[in-house]
Design an enzyme around this catalytic site. Structure first.
Site, PDB file in Angstrom:
ATOM      1  CB  THR A  91     -21.811  13.228  11.826  1.00  0.00           C
ATOM      2  OG1 THR A  91     -21.812  14.385  11.009  1.00  0.00           O
ATOM      3  CG2 THR A  91     -23.326  12.546  11.465  1.00  0.00           C
TER       4      THR A  91
ATOM      5  CE1 TYR B 299     -34.490  20.016   5.847  1.00  0.00           C
ATOM      6  CE2 TYR B 299     -35.567  20.415   3.897  1.00  0.00           C
ATOM      7  CZ  TYR B 299     -35.278  20.779   5.035  1.00  0.00           C
ATOM      8  OH  TYR B 299     -35.607  22.199   5.475  1.00  0.00           O
TER       9      TYR B 299
ATOM     10  CD  GLU C  57     -30.152  13.418  10.358  1.00  0.00           C
ATOM     11  OE1 GLU C  57     -29.799  12.487   9.411  1.00  0.00           O
ATOM     12  OE2 GLU C  57     -29.853  14.656  10.281  1.00  0.00           O
TER      13      GLU C  57
ATOM     14  CE1 TYR D 281     -29.188  29.207   3.634  1.00  0.00           C
ATOM     15  CE2 TYR D 281     -30.130  27.349   2.441  1.00  0.00           C
ATOM     16  CZ  TYR D 281     -30.318  28.422   3.094  1.00  0.00           C
ATOM     17  OH  TYR D 281     -31.393  29.231   2.833  1.00  0.00           O
TER      18      TYR D 281
ATOM     19  CG  ASP E 225     -28.232  14.328   6.959  1.00  0.00           C
ATOM     20  OD1 ASP E 225     -28.936  13.497   7.454  1.00  0.00           O
ATOM     21  OD2 ASP E 225     -27.997  15.592   7.383  1.00  0.00           O
TER      22      ASP E 225
ATOM     23  CE  LYS F  70     -26.963  20.596   8.725  1.00  0.00           C
ATOM     24  NZ  LYS F  70     -27.861  19.936   9.728  1.00  0.00           N
TER      25      LYS F  70
ATOM     26  CD  GLU G  15     -37.622  20.921  13.701  1.00  0.00           C
ATOM     27  OE1 GLU G  15     -38.663  20.419  13.270  1.00  0.00           O
ATOM     28  OE2 GLU G  15     -36.550  20.134  13.879  1.00  0.00           O
TER      29      GLU G  15
ATOM     30  CG  HIS H  85     -36.628  18.913  10.336  1.00  0.00           C
ATOM     31  ND1 HIS H  85     -36.082  19.679  11.177  1.00  0.00           N
ATOM     32  CD2 HIS H  85     -35.710  18.867   9.076  1.00  0.00           C
ATOM     33  CE1 HIS H  85     -34.858  20.193  10.931  1.00  0.00           C
ATOM     34  NE2 HIS H  85     -34.558  19.541   9.758  1.00  0.00           N
TER      35      HIS H  85
ATOM     36  NE  ARG I  97     -29.772  23.836  13.444  1.00  0.00           N
ATOM     37  CZ  ARG I  97     -30.123  22.808  12.668  1.00  0.00           C
ATOM     38  NH1 ARG I  97     -29.749  22.831  11.195  1.00  0.00           N
ATOM     39  NH2 ARG I  97     -30.545  21.727  13.220  1.00  0.00           N
TER      40      ARG I  97
ATOM     41  CD  GLN J 133     -27.511  24.354   8.498  1.00  0.00           C
ATOM     42  OE1 GLN J 133     -27.457  24.027   9.624  1.00  0.00           O
ATOM     43  NE2 GLN J 133     -28.458  23.811   7.438  1.00  0.00           N
TER      44      GLN J 133
ATOM     45  CG  ASP K 205     -25.937  16.038  10.619  1.00  0.00           C
ATOM     46  OD1 ASP K 205     -24.817  15.885  10.490  1.00  0.00           O
ATOM     47  OD2 ASP K 205     -26.665  16.752   9.860  1.00  0.00           O
TER      48      ASP K 205
ATOM     49  CD  GLU L 296     -30.138  18.749  11.447  1.00  0.00           C
ATOM     50  OE1 GLU L 296     -29.585  17.925  10.719  1.00  0.00           O
ATOM     51  OE2 GLU L 296     -30.430  19.913  11.134  1.00  0.00           O
TER      52      GLU L 296
ATOM     53  CB  THR M 255     -34.059  16.824  11.784  1.00  0.00           C
ATOM     54  OG1 THR M 255     -32.694  17.181  11.618  1.00  0.00           O
ATOM     55  CG2 THR M 255     -34.388  17.104  13.266  1.00  0.00           C
TER      56      THR M 255
END
Lengths: 391, 391
Positions: free
Chosen positions: A242, A118, A186, A229, A116, A238, A343, A123, A222, A225, A218, A184, A329
């Site tokens: 997915t 970024y 994608e 993380y 994945d 995550k 967001e 984003h 939050r 995470q 995805d 997310e 994303t």
């Protein structure tokens, strides 16, 4: 022009022909292409001698077909165009058209490794501002390489699979169902032809390895995470699900009008990343309980899939048939162009109205549908409904 | 007591019987168990009716056997103990013993997802002090959950595979061969029986899912990793090669004397992580160009493999046959007990003498061999030699 009833002029016309795997009432999984509202049973077609693909299409998934490579993909596509375009073939082909209402889609291929990225500047910048207010929105490495990480291949699921709200650690000593469940939006790329360990794949070889495109959601927890993380990246936040679209649109379906210019990159990138700046001009829409809440433009991605492929392999890592790499994303510059609710609601602080209800993150029972279109190609949707946590 | 010549009293005696896949001069891959310096050809044994395992052992890898589960693993192990222990079977079995010198090992199974943990307190604390001097050695989450991330399954390679020095971005605009190539000595756990998406696997179920143990060298490009890892974790700094031992030691081989007490955890952990603190007492050795430079003790790991399994699935992520999860670098409290050269040379600042040469990180041509032993069980070695960068 296809003779298949109802297919002309829709998003699944003769120029599209995305691949998937369907299961009918007999429980058997069959390779298929979608044309209009039908799945053309490729397994039966190859068994009947209508198509030759080394028996790869008689398998219960697309793995063997993906491994065949561009020359075979082209030949099969040309033959499908004949069979579904020329009314002379109608009598032999029509019995092999399964109405979509009579079949279910399953995951079309075996995901080997899932990476994945970024790669949306908007984003990454939004996330930076939300999580590190007052600091530089982008980290120092962001414009020098396409940041990415490995996700869990075993929990990639087909569109429509229920998404069970994960439980986990939300903070020290605090265990329970995720309270900030997010999406997310994608775009994912499915690798057909693998490569050799130790040999980087240059961006120019993109179409020699990549078979096609899927939409990806995805799903992201939050709170889980945010706690887990540091320092090794996202893990359980995550890895619970997915979702990918049931239908893989082959690269060959995208005509010239599907491509546009990718953003100019400044500072200049290293030679191995210096690509031709071609961007797939997909217009994505995010529907939350049937309300369109955002429309992310894929053309705004700072890093292209060709650059991602080159980066992913520059250390000598090999590709395998079935590898999936996703864009990260997709978010454009405007608030209604973002690909995550983090967001959209600015970290949950600015809720949005969804069917009259104020929402920041996902509630049980919510359904999210992602769509994407470019020219007259409609990617397969990615839909998912949130089910309550089990523990 | 085995009748196999030379096997008695070594690390591969009748109580061990690790599984692998060997290729002989005919190029055919065969499932095998190691006894002394022989590979017992299980494919041939099952074909001859000496063993019954649903034809799983006639496959070119262990995937189908791994999926059979504990009852079948036990039954096959009992039968192997008869065949290799009772001299009455010598006449029929001896022709199926292949001298190890006549065969090569290949990767014994298909790695599904590869998860790498970070579970040594000494390692995490050393890394914290090296990279964040003056700050807390451990991040706030470290004692609350076993930190982990997904690695690249497709670049897991069998012991003996050449390790090509990766090239990549070492800093902004700086591309070239890795200058800080390192090892990570780890212990890996191979999943046999998968689980259901959405259903956490409690730590008590460890032996229902995990088949066995391998040694792991998670080769690491420290300069690439340092530049890329914010904010999503290690990517290309790790994905070029992860070596595993050719032989998988089944959990059943470890007798009571192989287990000891894991460190007491403080603060207390959440209920889903509250395990029985059993630690496998493996003594690991790290040989750098035939010089033993460190001896990491696996019993010092703060998080146990059972806790890792419970954590990995607590969000509902399912297991699949072939999943590999590794412990993270094993480091004890002393400088000569660390599992990485980053720690051994304290960030490269305190070189060590290897055969009379001062070394901080790996040079082309260097060979690293990891070994591990507990009681009379010798895990399969993990060996790798560094080859020069290709670009």
């Amino acid at each position: 022009m296809t003779w298949v009833p109802g297919a002309t002029g829709g998003g699944y016309d003769l120029n599209h022909l995305p691949y998937g795997v369907v299961v009918g009432s007999d429980g058997q999984a069959r390779c298929a292409v979608r044309i209009g509202d039908f799945a053309f049973d490729l397994g039966a077609a190859e068994a009947a001698g209508l198509i030759l693909a080394g028996d790869s299409l008689r398998a219960p998934n697309l793995d063997a077909f993906l491994a065949l490579g561009p020359a075979h993909w082209s030949a099969v596509r040309a033959r499908l165009t004949e069979l579904l375009g020329d009314p002379a073939h109608r009598a032999e082909v029509e019995p092999l058209l399964l109405p979509l209402a009579t079949v279910a889609n399953v995951l079309a291929w075996t995901v080997a490794d899932y990476v994945d990225f970024y790669s949306s500047e908007n984003h990454a910048s939004n996330v930076g501002q939300i999580f590190r207010p007052g600091q530089a929105a982008l980290l120092p490495n962001w414009k020098h390489l396409p940041i990415g990480y490995h996700g869990r291949a075993g929990t990639v699921v087909v569109s429509g699979t229920p998404v069970v709200r994960p439980s986990g650690q939300r903070a020290a000593g605090d265990f329970g169902p995720c309270r900030r469940l997010d999406i997310e939006a994608e775009v994912g790329f499915v690798v057909g032809v693998g490569s050799t360990l130790g040999e980087p794949v240059p961006w120019q070889r993109f179409a020699d390895h990549v078979f096609g495109v899927v939409l990806v959601n995805d799903w992201s927890a939050r709170d889980i995470q945010a706690w887990e993380y540091q320092p090794l990246g996202p893990f359980l936040g995550k890895s619970f699900a997915t979702s990918v679209s049931a239908w893989i649109t082959p690269l060959a379906a995208f005509g010239e009008q599907a491509w546009t210019a990718a953003p100019v990159q400044d500072p200049p990138v290293l030679p191995y990343l210096d690509d031709d700046r071609r961007a797939l001009d997909l217009a994505i829409t995010v529907e939350w309980n049937e309300t369109t809440v955002a429309s992310p433009p894929f053309r705004t991605m700072y890093w292209t899939p060709a650059q991602q492929l080159a980066h992913l392999t520059v250390n000598g890592a090999n590709l395998r048939t079935g590898d999936l790499f996703a864009s990260g994303t997709v978010s454009g510059p405007e608030r209604d162009q973002v690909g995550s609710f983090l967001e959209l609601t600015w970290g949950g602080k600015e809720p949005v109205l969804v069917k009259g209800e104020e929402r920041a993150f996902l509630a049980d029972g919510d359904t999210v549908v992602l769509r994407a279109r470019v020219a007259d190609i409609e990617l397969g949707v990615v839909a998912g409904t949130v089910f309550p946590a089990q523990i």
